[in-house]
Design an enzyme around this catalytic site. Structure first.
Site, short mmCIF file in Angstrom:
data_model
loop_
_atom_site.label_atom_id
_atom_site.label_comp_id
_atom_site.label_asym_id
_atom_site.label_seq_id
_atom_site.Cartn_x
_atom_site.Cartn_y
_atom_site.Cartn_z
N GLU A 81 0.84 -1.21 0.00
CA GLU A 81 0.00 0.00 0.00
C GLU A 81 0.87 1.26 0.00
O GLU A 81 0.58 2.24 -0.69
CB GLU A 81 -0.94 0.00 1.21
CG GLU A 81 -1.96 -1.13 1.17
CD GLU A 81 -2.92 -1.07 2.34
OE1 GLU A 81 -4.04 -0.58 2.16
OE2 GLU A 81 -2.56 -1.53 3.44
N GLU A 86 -3.84 -10.22 3.72
CA GLU A 86 -4.91 -9.78 4.62
C GLU A 86 -6.03 -10.81 4.74
O GLU A 86 -6.50 -11.11 5.84
CB GLU A 86 -5.50 -8.44 4.14
CG GLU A 86 -4.65 -7.23 4.48
CD GLU A 86 -3.52 -6.96 3.49
OE1 GLU A 86 -3.20 -7.85 2.67
OE2 GLU A 86 -2.94 -5.86 3.57
C1 1HE Z 1 6.51 -8.92 12.11
C2 1HE Z 1 5.87 -8.73 10.87
C3 1HE Z 1 4.64 -8.03 10.86
C4 1HE Z 1 7.69 -9.82 10.51
N1 1HE Z 1 4.16 -7.59 12.04
N2 1HE Z 1 5.99 -8.47 13.23
N3 1HE Z 1 1.99 -8.81 7.03
C5 1HE Z 1 2.18 -10.14 6.95
O1 1HE Z 1 1.29 -10.93 7.12
C6 1HE Z 1 3.62 -10.58 6.70
C7 1HE Z 1 4.19 -11.19 7.97
N4 1HE Z 1 5.61 -11.44 7.83
C8 1HE Z 1 6.12 -12.51 7.15
O2 1HE Z 1 5.42 -13.25 6.49
C9 1HE Z 1 7.61 -12.73 7.25
O3 1HE Z 1 8.08 -12.07 8.43
C10 1HE Z 1 8.42 -12.21 6.03
C11 1HE Z 1 8.10 -13.08 4.81
C12 1HE Z 1 8.13 -10.75 5.71
C13 1HE Z 1 9.94 -12.29 6.35
O4 1HE Z 1 10.25 -13.59 6.80
P1 1HE Z 1 11.62 -13.86 7.62
O5 1HE Z 1 11.70 -15.34 7.85
O6 1HE Z 1 12.73 -13.16 6.94
O7 1HE Z 1 11.44 -13.08 9.01
P2 1HE Z 1 10.61 -13.52 10.32
O8 1HE Z 1 11.46 -14.42 11.17
O9 1HE Z 1 9.25 -14.01 9.97
O10 1HE Z 1 10.42 -12.09 11.03
C14 1HE Z 1 11.44 -11.47 11.79
C15 1HE Z 1 10.78 -10.78 12.95
O11 1HE Z 1 9.90 -9.77 12.43
C16 1HE Z 1 9.88 -11.72 13.75
O12 1HE Z 1 9.87 -11.23 15.07
P3 1HE Z 1 10.80 -11.92 16.22
O13 1HE Z 1 10.53 -11.09 17.43
O14 1HE Z 1 10.33 -13.34 16.32
O15 1HE Z 1 12.22 -11.82 15.72
C17 1HE Z 1 8.51 -11.50 13.14
O16 1HE Z 1 7.45 -11.80 14.02
C18 1HE Z 1 8.58 -10.00 12.88
N5 1HE Z 1 7.63 -9.60 11.85
N6 1HE Z 1 6.63 -9.29 9.90
C19 1HE Z 1 4.84 -7.81 13.18
N7 1HE Z 1 3.98 -7.77 9.75
C20 1HE Z 1 -3.08 -0.86 7.15
S1 1HE Z 1 -3.65 -2.42 6.95
C21 1HE Z 1 -2.41 -3.35 6.23
C22 1HE Z 1 -2.64 -4.79 6.56
C23 1HE Z 1 -1.40 -5.62 6.35
O17 1HE Z 1 -0.34 -5.11 6.10
S2 1HE Z 1 -1.62 -7.29 6.49
C24 1HE Z 1 -0.06 -7.99 6.13
C25 1HE Z 1 0.76 -8.20 7.38
#
Ligand code: 1HE
Length: 256
Positions: free
Chosen positions: A112, A132
């Site tokens: 976005e 989403e």
């Molecule tokens: C996060 C987020 C997040 C990572 N919010 N903490 N977005 C999503 O559904 C995407 C969610 N993220 C992922 O699918 C993956 O993190 C990735 C593919 C982007 C990257 O994977 P990777 O293996 O490199 O990293 P990771 O181990 O998953 O993430 C590293 C850390 O970032 C981990 O936290 P930690 O404390 O365990 O180290 C994750 O939890 C954290 N992290 N992405 C919170 N999104 C205005 S409305 C818009 C609506 C949306 O955007 S919906 C889509 C949300």
């Protein structure tokens, strides 16, 4: 300008480079980051002529910080979206062209954000998703307006319903990026484009940013009047007159 730790702002002559810098969370966007983005684009110094929006780490942005939704009421989410709308409108309808440099995950709210920029340069590692639907939530950063207009409502519904991922090449084919470059080259290409754009006469740039997207949605009668005024104003600007004179004198580049 006081900036949150999740953003970095750098100057390179007339270009400002804003980088998402919350690498440990894959540049997930929390309220602080979005407020920071709003502030940067509201308060750009007058001598900034273009902005490059880029990101540290392996990913452009993992979208909304999903932690923000824990125990969020509907009113909390309504207010958050209002913040995102304000911030992203500052980008889209602000004073200067914004070129985003995309790599790795460009997901949800990250897409976005990218969709609010005027030119998107992706590298070969970029991929796009709108998870989403899979999370049981909905876009809230203007995506149902901007992304659907870029790729079409049916492609957007498919991404949201099925969790489908587009790779960099597919994203390029459907207009998510306008430029596709080798891995690691997105920011430098975006800077190159920004430096060129920074040399263009300001009234012409104003028309391109303000009139083109509005006229794409306008009824033709209103759109023609706006275009008419813009064209007349831009052509009368001394900087435009100088460029036209240079072409007529044979000293300006041809369109080849
Ligand atoms: C996060 C987020 C997040 C990572 N919010 N903490 N977005 C999503 O559904 C995407 C969610 N993220 C992922 O699918 C993956 O993190 C990735 C593919 C982007 C990257 O994977 P990777 O293996 O490199 O990293 P990771 O181990 O998953 O993430 C590293 C850390 O970032 C981990 O936290 P930690 O404390 O365990 O180290 C994750 O939890 C954290 N992290 N992405 C919170 N999104 C205005 S409305 C818009 C609506 C949306 O955007 S919906 C889509 C949300």
């Amino acid at each position: 300008m006081e900036l949150t730790a999740s953003l970095e702002l750098q100057r390179d002559g007339e270009i400002a480079i804003l980088r998402l810098a919350r690498v440990a969370k894959r540049n997930a966007l929390d309220d602080e980051a979005v407020r920071g983005i709003e502030r940067v684009f509201s308060d750009l110094p007058r001598d900034v002529r273009a902005v490059v929006l880029s990101a540290r780490g392996d990913h452009f942005s993992a979208g909304l910080d999903l932690g923000s939704l824990q125990a969020a009421t509907a009113v909390d989410s309504l207010r958050r979206s209002q913040l995102w709308y304000r911030a992203f409108e500052r980008i889209q309808f602000g004073a200067v062209p914004v070129i985003s440099a995309l790599h790795g995950a460009v997901i949800g709210g990250g897409l976005e954000l990218a969709a609010a920029t005027h030119i998107r340069v992706a590298d070969a590692t970029a991929y796009y998703a709108l998870p989403e639907g899979q999370r049981g939530i909905f876009v809230g950063g203007g995506g149902s307006i901007r992304i659907s207009r870029i790729i079409g409502a049916h492609r957007m519904m498919d991404l949201m319903l099925t969790g489908r991922i587009y790779n960099a090449e597919e994203g390029q084919q459907i207009g998510l990026s306008q430029y596709l470059v080798e891995a690691g080259q997105a920011e430098s290409r975006a800077l190159e484009l920004a430096r060129h754009i920074a040399t263009l006469p300001p009234l012409s740039v104003f028309g391109i940013l303000q009139v083109v997207p509005r006229n794409a949605e306008a009824d033709p009668a209103t759109g023609h009047v706006l275009e008419n005024l813009m064209a007349a104003l831009a052509a009368a600007e001394p900087a435009a007159q100088a460029r036209i004179a240079a072409f007529l004198a044979g000293s300006a580049a041809k369109v080849k």
